[in-house]
Design an enzyme around this catalytic site. Structure first.
Site, PDB file in Angstrom:
ATOM      1  N   SER A 240       0.718  -1.071   0.090  1.00 51.95           N
ATOM      2  CA  SER A 240       0.279   0.332  -0.654  1.00 51.95           C
ATOM      3  C   SER A 240       0.810   1.858   0.184  1.00 51.95           C
ATOM      4  O   SER A 240       1.812   1.390  -1.243  1.00 51.95           O
ATOM      5  CB  SER A 240      -0.965  -0.267   0.674  1.00 51.95           C
ATOM      6  OG  SER A 240      -2.169   0.296   0.711  1.00 51.95           O
ATOM      7  N   GLU A 356      -8.894  -5.657  -5.011  1.00 53.34           N
ATOM      8  CA  GLU A 356      -8.770  -4.592  -3.920  1.00 53.34           C
ATOM      9  C   GLU A 356      -9.088  -3.722  -3.043  1.00 53.34           C
ATOM     10  O   GLU A 356      -9.049  -2.640  -2.335  1.00 53.34           O
ATOM     11  CB  GLU A 356      -7.283  -4.035  -5.294  1.00 53.34           C
ATOM     12  CG  GLU A 356      -6.511  -4.415  -5.154  1.00 53.34           C
ATOM     13  CD  GLU A 356      -5.041  -4.441  -4.283  1.00 53.34           C
ATOM     14  OE1 GLU A 356      -5.604  -4.094  -3.234  1.00 53.34           O
ATOM     15  OE2 GLU A 356      -4.156  -5.119  -4.439  1.00 53.34           O
ATOM     16  N   HIS A 448      -7.722  -5.810  -0.253  1.00 53.68           N
ATOM     17  CA  HIS A 448      -6.400  -4.844   0.269  1.00 53.68           C
ATOM     18  C   HIS A 448      -6.006  -5.506   1.312  1.00 53.68           C
ATOM     19  O   HIS A 448      -6.557  -5.250   2.119  1.00 53.68           O
ATOM     20  CB  HIS A 448      -6.549  -3.656  -0.215  1.00 53.68           C
ATOM     21  CG  HIS A 448      -5.258  -2.672  -0.372  1.00 53.68           C
ATOM     22  ND1 HIS A 448      -4.193  -2.360  -1.065  1.00 53.68           N
ATOM     23  CD2 HIS A 448      -4.507  -1.966   1.057  1.00 53.68           C
ATOM     24  CE1 HIS A 448      -3.220  -1.776  -0.478  1.00 53.68           C
ATOM     25  NE2 HIS A 448      -4.012  -0.943   1.029  1.00 53.68           N
TER      26      HIS A 448
END
EC number: 3.1.1.87
Length: 540
Positions: A240, A356, A448
């Site tokens: 990330s 995601e 995610h």
């Protein structure tokens, strides 16, 4: 992710004043080992131990660690405390200490969004937070093992190098030295201000969090041999915001020689960045007197910043607090740098997860078609209709999937496509992956951050409680997947390719678009998981 060798002897001399010169001027199977330190929650302090059993010598002083199959050293300073007059300055060299420092406990996390350090084994937060942690195989020599440095995510608003699922023990048992560290985030890590730019010899401000990362990498270059690592075989890996930062640093001249390879897990690339002047204007919202701001309580300052500077995510606008185009650390947008070949041409492994966006959009108040259209207008203005054609929602039931795909593509997948195309164009080694996870009762598609416990081979209770991909607990299939995925990451660090000695062939990503999938089945194929944006780019 849920919203988410040297024993005895004299210490080496302290680092010279030119240290970091370019910066300072501005569950189960053996593969899944849980080796957390008991009681590792107190703040580390410099201490003279009576009978140190495991000691290594850094350029700043000696450190005692914890012995075992994996040797662990926690809370080692890689820079001076960024407090007082050092607030909002580039990281300064770590201060030397006398005696032997206790490296058996984590140092405090940096001040930031508390939610992003959930489960941290550090004792609270502090502005004095620039410390790193090392996990190394039981010492058999000095300076020969590959090094993996982890950069955590958190939207540049917080995070921690001390959460259990970042524990490096399992990876270290595979033959690498693992490093995690903290970096400044939010207002303390990315404030730009005219007064700060004026006092800087480079005429810039902001990007202190990125400079912290470079300082940690520099510390590793200077000291990691003492912990069994080879400074010439360093792989940085992050997820990330951590991966985003690494992607940006690929375009920065300051990262030259800082690391040799990179793994980017769900990076947010190809996003707009604020200019220095735009960021300085944001900084003035806190006040004009930088001396007064330096005297303010760090925690209160963070709260004030959150109230005065909008922090909501806008797809087409820069982050209000995060990396900026300062002309020094970052000199051009990554989109332009990748297009021109103006990036470090080193081996990179990059990828993302099957769904995601859902980690973010499940919390949005966007549940109906009308709300979806209003959301598109808010985000994209006159281009809203084009985006709706690309991500249609014909009924309320379609909205969750549409907004999740939109979010995942615009914030993550499109940037991965951009990076991949640039590396293919410039014939630079790159490997692509897509993480789908293990389906199970109550488990959502991998979103995610869900790959993290598999990469670290950490499937213990903390990961099960934190990651939706492990809903119901880790089973045999999860253990197998973690074994294969962590082995690939280590293979990349050790051999420069992710399939040396692993069960599956993983070809380089070239123009055919080969991608490795990690899920119920592990294997490679062409065009797997390619973003819909390849065929639908409304902004073009």
């Amino acid at each position: 992710m849920k919203e988410h060798q040297c024993r005895g002897g004299r210490a080496s001399p302290a680092a010279p004043a030119t240290w970091l010169a370019r910066i300072s001027v501005s569950r189960g199977a053996s593969a899944i080992a849980w080796t957390f330190m008991l009681g590792a929650t107190a703040i580390p302090v410099a201490a003279q131990t009576d009978d140190p059993k495991l000691v290594r010598h850094t350029q700043s002083g000696a450190v005692e660690g914890v012995e075992g199959d994996v040797e662990t050293f926690l809370g080692i300073p890689f820079a001076a405390p960024p407090v007082g007059d050092l607030r909002w300055r580039p990281p300064a060299p770590p201060r030397a200490w006398a005696g032997t420092r206790d490296g058996r406990r984590f140092a405090p996390d940096c001040i930031g969004n508390e939610r992003l350090r959930e489960g941290s084994r550090a004792a609270g937060t502090s502005e004095d937070c620039l410390y790193l942690n090392i996990w190394s195989p039981k010492q058999v020599g000095k300076g020969g093992l590959p090094v993996m440095i982890w950069v955590y995510g958190g939207g540049f608003s917080g995070g921690s190098g001390a959460v259990p699922y970042y524990d490096g023990s399992a990876l270290a048992q595979k033959g690498v030295v693992v490093v995690t560290f903290n970096y400044r985030a939010g207002i303390l890590g990315f404030l730009a201000h005219p007064a700060l730019s004026k006092e800087s010899p480079n005429g810039v401000s902001g990007n202190y969090g990125l400079l912290d990362m470079l300082a940690a990498f520099k510390w590793v270059q200077n000291n990691i041999r003492e912990f069994g690592g080879d400074p010439n075989r360093v792989t940085v890996f992050g997820e990330s915001a951590g991966a985003s930062a690494l992607g940006l640093l690929l375009t920065s001249p300051l990262s030259e020689s800082a690391f040799n390879q990179a793994i980017l897990q769900s990076p947010g690339l190809a996003r707009p960045l604020a200019t220095l002047s735009e960021s300085e204007a944001n900084g003035l919202e806190l006040g004009a007197d930088i001396s007064a701001l330096r005297r303010a309580d760090a925690g209160e300052l963070t709260k004030i910043a959150q109230s005065r500077i909008p922090m909501s995510r806008q797809f087409t606008k820069p982050r209000p607090m995060g990396p900026i185009l300062d002309g020094y650390v970052l000199r051009t947008l990554d989109v332009d740098a990748f297009a021109k070949g103006a990036f470090r041409k080193i081996p990179v492994l990059v990828g993302g997860n099957a769904d995601e966006g859902r980690a973010f959009t499940d919390r949005l108040p966007v549940k109906t078609v009308l709300e979806y259209r209003a959301y598109l207008t808010e985000q994209f203005g006159d281009e809203a209709d084009a985006w709706e054609r690309c991500y249609p929602a014909n009924s309320d039931a379609d909205v969750p999937a549409a907004v999740a795909r939109l979010f995942g593509d615009s914030q993550f997948n499109n940037g991965i496509e951009l990076l991949s195309a640039a590396f293919a164009k410039w014939r630079t080694p790159l490997w692509r992956y897509r993480f789908t996870g293990i389906p199970g009762a109550g488990r959502r598609p991998a979103t995610h951050g869900d790959e993290i416990p598999y990469v670290f081979a950490n499937l213990g209770p903390s990961s099960v409680s934190m990651f939706g991909s492990l809903e119901g607990g880790a089973g045999a299939s999860d253990i197998k997947l973690a074994t294969e995925m962590s082995a690939a990451w280590v293979s990349f660090a050790v051999h420069g390719v992710p399939d040396q000695g692993t069960k599956s062939h993983w070809p380089r990503f070239e123009r055919r678009g080969e991608i490795m999938t990690f899920g119920s089945q592990v294997g490679s194929g062409e065009g797997l998981g390619v973003s819909p944006s390849k065929a639908c780019q409304p902004s073009k």
